[in-house]
Design an enzyme around this catalytic site. Sequence first.
Site, PDB file in Angstrom:
ATOM      1  N   GLU A  98      34.689  15.992  -0.866  1.00 39.53           N
ATOM      2  CA  GLU A  98      35.071  15.558  -2.477  1.00 39.53           C
ATOM      3  C   GLU A  98      36.562  15.995  -2.852  1.00 39.53           C
ATOM      4  OE1 GLU A  98      32.695  14.086  -5.418  1.00 39.53           O
ATOM      5  OE2 GLU A  98      32.454  13.969  -2.651  1.00 39.53           O
ATOM      6  N   HIS A 113      37.566   9.122  -0.389  1.00 33.83           N
ATOM      7  CA  HIS A 113      37.374   9.333   1.032  1.00 33.83           C
ATOM      8  C   HIS A 113      37.346   9.217   2.180  1.00 33.83           C
ATOM      9  CE1 HIS A 113      33.938  12.386  -0.848  1.00 33.83           C
ATOM     10  NE2 HIS A 113      33.425  11.202  -1.469  1.00 33.83           N
ATOM     11  N   HIS A 134      37.241   6.131  -5.961  1.00 35.31           N
ATOM     12  CA  HIS A 134      37.066   7.523  -5.335  1.00 35.31           C
ATOM     13  C   HIS A 134      36.272   7.409  -3.865  1.00 35.31           C
ATOM     14  CE1 HIS A 134      34.187  11.102  -5.703  1.00 35.31           C
ATOM     15  NE2 HIS A 134      33.365  10.300  -5.146  1.00 35.31           N
ATOM     16  N   GLU A 135      35.968   6.097  -3.458  1.00 34.26           N
ATOM     17  CA  GLU A 135      35.357   5.761  -1.625  1.00 34.26           C
ATOM     18  C   GLU A 135      36.093   5.946  -1.111  1.00 34.26           C
ATOM     19  OE1 GLU A 135      32.497   6.774  -1.235  1.00 34.26           O
ATOM     20  OE2 GLU A 135      31.583   6.805  -2.704  1.00 34.26           O
TER      21      GLU A 135
END
Length: 508
Positions: A302, A276, A272-273
């Site tokens: 997001e 980003h 997930h990170e």
Amino acid sequence: MATEAAPDESASAPDAYEALLDRVQRWNAVGSASGVLGWDQQVMMPEGGTPARSKQLSALSSVHHDMVTADETGELLDELDDADLTDEQAAVVREVRREYERADAVPVELVEEISETGSEALQAWEEAKAEDDFDEFAPYLEKHVELKREYAEHIDPDRDPYEVLFEEFEPCLSMERAESILTELREALVPMIEDIRESDVELAVDTFEGTFPEDDQEALSRDALELVGYDFDRGRLDVSSHPFTSGNQFDCRVTTRFDETDPLGAVGSTIHEFGHAQYNLGLPREHFGTPLGTSRDLSVHESQSRLWENHVGRSEAFWQEFLPVFQEHFPQTEEATVRDAYEAFNQVYEDNLIRVEADELTYHLHIVIRFEIERDLVRGDLDVEDVPEVWNDKYEEYLGIRPDTDSEGCLQDIHWSHGNFGYFPTYSLGSVMAAQLFEAAEAEIDDLDAKIAEGEFDDLRDWLGENVHRHGARYETNELVKRATGEDFSADAFLDYVDEKYGELYGI
């Protein structure tokens, strides 16, 4: 989607534009410095450093505010009102004007107080969560609510204060549109989740039960980042109480967290990170410090993290490549199959209380609960002292579970310690956008699923770089999505995606 060649945004630029650009680059450099100090506070700073750090961050926020709101900024913007600008130059002026007008409406003393309160509240939140003591954090939350109401009133006293705060994080989509999408999700997902709970299908949910040491999980997380293509020359992996990403196209750092009973949580958070970070690292380097080299707000940001976490990391194809890597670190899972891993990572939990550990479906009900509570706090319809009880009641109503402690209830998220009211809706908006973007990428990239199964991510990274990252904040949200996918932003692709995926998994 096909995209035109980007013109040189500085070609024949008026003198006022060049002067404005110089100012923007300088105040964004101050903002970058604040970001590094904020990262350090959550990752490296000794526990006793908070009093000094709060003053440092407050001072930088004041300097940044003064630079944005200086008379010269307004004068330059006025000069450019009727100037002959390229499309890119006009986009820069649009974004700077929005930032200037909001900042100019707010007294610098209030900006400093909000920043200082955030630093103090962060430490109070960490201690309150560790000690399961909401009363320790409550005064800081109450102060944040009061300060942010005042902040919103300075910007526009005639509008809903929560709507004004939402625009800090998503200025290009209306509050009405956001609420409409959240409603669509709630109405579709609540009955779907109920059908799943009544399903007789038994997934391989015990595939990764056991103890998985943190050191080994960290090594696994690094391997996951290497696999998807994280550039460690411009980034690093660390541990924090709440996973986050911080940085720009030259230096973008990610953090994750570990639970020795939940290795999939670390894998999901790390990927997930990465999403980003990949967005930040993919922004145009030549436009660093300007809106053309800055991400397009939090819904789009997001979308990048949720795309990589859900459409890549939770896919069966990904585990064809990643399961052997996982088993190298944890040989006790050597009998697990790719299908086992896929089912374990995509189970819908009946009793999970923690948002960042939630499955892909119930996650959005976590968001709805937070959205409703913070909206009512800001509007004055809910008192801070009542937050724990209301939180627990909503969990029972929407998810059928009730927290036993505030640490696993209303103290679990970091966002309110920063005073970030209006942030949470962007998580669901981003998930919806991720599905729409991934659907378009699948249509344009030959055999994308097969490429993921072989650990080949160049084409997907290039597609996202071409259609999202390289544009920075040139386009507003809906236009960016429409250029990438050919359609206006909507929940259709997301609802089709979860229908197909979870229908197959659970036989519904």
